[in-house]
Each structure stands twice: as C-alpha cells, then as structure tokens.
Design a protein around this motif. Structure first.
Motif, mmCIF file in Angstrom:
data_model
loop_
_atom_site.group_PDB
_atom_site.id
_atom_site.type_symbol
_atom_site.label_atom_id
_atom_site.label_comp_id
_atom_site.label_asym_id
_atom_site.label_seq_id
_atom_site.Cartn_x
_atom_site.Cartn_y
_atom_site.Cartn_z
ATOM 1 N N LYS A 190 -10.591 -16.481 0.536
ATOM 2 C CA LYS A 190 -10.404 -15.419 0.775
ATOM 3 C C LYS A 190 -10.766 -15.263 2.678
ATOM 4 C CE LYS A 190 -14.701 -15.213 -0.950
ATOM 5 N NZ LYS A 190 -15.720 -14.945 -2.637
ATOM 6 N N TRP B 239 -14.815 -6.387 -6.690
ATOM 7 C CA TRP B 239 -14.120 -6.055 -4.745
ATOM 8 C C TRP B 239 -15.509 -6.474 -3.914
ATOM 9 C CZ3 TRP B 239 -8.942 -7.205 -3.088
ATOM 10 C CH2 TRP B 239 -9.368 -7.392 -1.673
ATOM 11 N N THR C 172 -12.612 -8.481 5.942
ATOM 12 C CA THR C 172 -12.322 -7.883 4.788
ATOM 13 C C THR C 172 -10.472 -6.863 5.496
ATOM 14 O OG1 THR C 172 -13.178 -5.292 5.449
ATOM 15 C CG2 THR C 172 -14.229 -6.372 3.589
ATOM 16 N N ILE D 130 -3.634 -7.337 -8.931
ATOM 17 C CA ILE D 130 -3.336 -7.564 -7.320
ATOM 18 C C ILE D 130 -2.817 -8.582 -7.019
ATOM 19 C CG2 ILE D 130 -5.527 -7.882 -5.528
ATOM 20 C CD1 ILE D 130 -7.761 -7.950 -7.376
ATOM 21 N N ILE E 260 -2.082 -10.978 -2.924
ATOM 22 C CA ILE E 260 -2.195 -11.266 -1.355
ATOM 23 C C ILE E 260 -1.346 -11.482 -0.314
ATOM 24 C CG2 ILE E 260 -4.087 -12.451 -0.793
ATOM 25 C CD1 ILE E 260 -5.437 -10.506 -1.835
ATOM 26 N N ARG F 126 -6.176 -3.291 2.892
ATOM 27 C CA ARG F 126 -5.643 -2.833 1.764
ATOM 28 C C ARG F 126 -5.155 -1.644 0.933
ATOM 29 N NH1 ARG F 126 -11.177 -2.730 -3.020
ATOM 30 N NH2 ARG F 126 -9.954 0.163 -2.552
ATOM 31 N N ASN G 104 -14.168 -1.377 -7.631
ATOM 32 C CA ASN G 104 -14.204 -2.645 -6.522
ATOM 33 C C ASN G 104 -16.077 -2.825 -6.518
ATOM 34 O OD1 ASN G 104 -12.817 -1.271 -4.281
ATOM 35 N ND2 ASN G 104 -13.085 1.105 -5.335
ATOM 36 N N CYS H 268 -4.064 0.549 -2.852
ATOM 37 C CA CYS H 268 -4.846 0.603 -4.005
ATOM 38 C C CYS H 268 -3.761 1.521 -4.870
ATOM 39 C CB CYS H 268 -5.596 1.080 -4.272
ATOM 40 S SG CYS H 268 -7.006 0.598 -6.183
ATOM 41 N N GLU I 213 -3.992 -9.373 3.886
ATOM 42 C CA GLU I 213 -3.442 -8.232 3.159
ATOM 43 C C GLU I 213 -3.962 -8.022 1.520
ATOM 44 O OE1 GLU I 213 -0.016 -4.768 3.064
ATOM 45 O OE2 GLU I 213 0.488 -6.786 3.255
ATOM 46 N N ALA I 214 -4.415 -6.860 0.875
ATOM 47 C CA ALA I 214 -4.350 -6.777 -0.168
ATOM 48 C C ALA I 214 -3.261 -5.714 -1.053
ATOM 49 C CB ALA I 214 -5.684 -6.359 -1.270
ATOM 50 N N VAL I 215 -2.931 -6.254 -1.971
ATOM 51 C CA VAL I 215 -2.842 -4.844 -3.005
ATOM 52 C C VAL I 215 -2.550 -4.807 -4.015
ATOM 53 C CG1 VAL I 215 -0.268 -3.836 -3.754
ATOM 54 C CG2 VAL I 215 -0.237 -4.818 -1.107
ATOM 55 N N ILE I 216 -4.008 -3.951 -4.374
ATOM 56 C CA ILE I 216 -3.966 -3.521 -5.801
ATOM 57 C C ILE I 216 -3.562 -2.873 -7.073
ATOM 58 C CG2 ILE I 216 -6.880 -3.237 -7.255
ATOM 59 C CD1 ILE I 216 -7.537 -3.773 -3.959
#
Length: 116
Positions: free
Chosen positions: A58, A81, A90, A109, A111, A93, A78, A95, A63-66
């Motif tokens: 991690k 998270w 971090t 999610i 990633i 991101r 959150n 959401c 990038e993270a798309v939630i």
C-alpha cells in the motif's frame, strides 16, 4: 513489453502488471451483510494480499478510485480507509457514487500501484 496477468479468468484478471505498473480490478467485499466500515476493511485486506502477490504494497499505491453505492456511507468508508493508509503515503484518490453490480456491495475499490 511483457504484460503479466494475476488470477486471470475468462472475464478479467484481478491484476495486470506492465512495466512495473500494477492495475487492480475493482475489488469488492466478500462480507456482503456487513456495514460499510467492515466491507471497506475487507476490500482493503484483499488489496493488501493482491499487491503483495504482485510485488508491491500500500505504500506504493499511486491512485485509488472508490465507488460507493450510497454517498451517505462516505464517513464509514473513511473510518476503515484512514486506519489503513500510511500517513505521508496517501495516494491520489477519487470517490464517487455508482450503482454496483451486486446490490449488497456498499463499496468497490480500484487501485493503481507500482512494484517495489
């Protein structure tokens, strides 16, 4: 350039690795009856496992798309998270609210990371 496929099935791979970049498929909860915080923690544990199998962790997420089925779950998502991410590492991101494929899923999610 070679592309590696991790846990590839007929429809999708759980991850694809190309030039050191790792693209995870959207990860969804296996504990469908749980609340948003527990579902998010479940998904994040799956992400940890897949990233480890692909030579990352991690700390190396870019990038993270939630996706949330209900934005009212934003605070609960959150909670999980914030316990999971590493301060100072971090990722970027986004959401958004989306209709998920299974109505019992509260979160999905996706990633993108780099290998160590």
């Amino acid at each position: 350039m070679s592309i590696k496929f991790y846990q590839s099935g007929d429809r999708l791979a759980e991850a694809t690795i190309a030039n050191g970049l790792i693209f995870l498929a959207g990860q969804v909860p296996t504990n469908e009856e749980a609340d948003i915080t527990a579902q998010t923690a479940n998904v994040l544990a799956q992400i940890d496992s897949i990233l480890a199998a692909c030579g990352s962790d991690k700390q190396h997420i870019c990038e993270a798309v939630i996706y949330l089925s209900d934005l009212q779950d934003y605070a609960g998502m959150n909670q999980a998270w914030d316990k999971w991410v590493i301060p100072g590492h971090t990722p970027a991101r986004a959401c958004v609210q989306a209709a998920l494929a299974n109505p019992q899923w509260k979160v999905e999610i996706k990633i993108t990371a780099v290998q160590k």
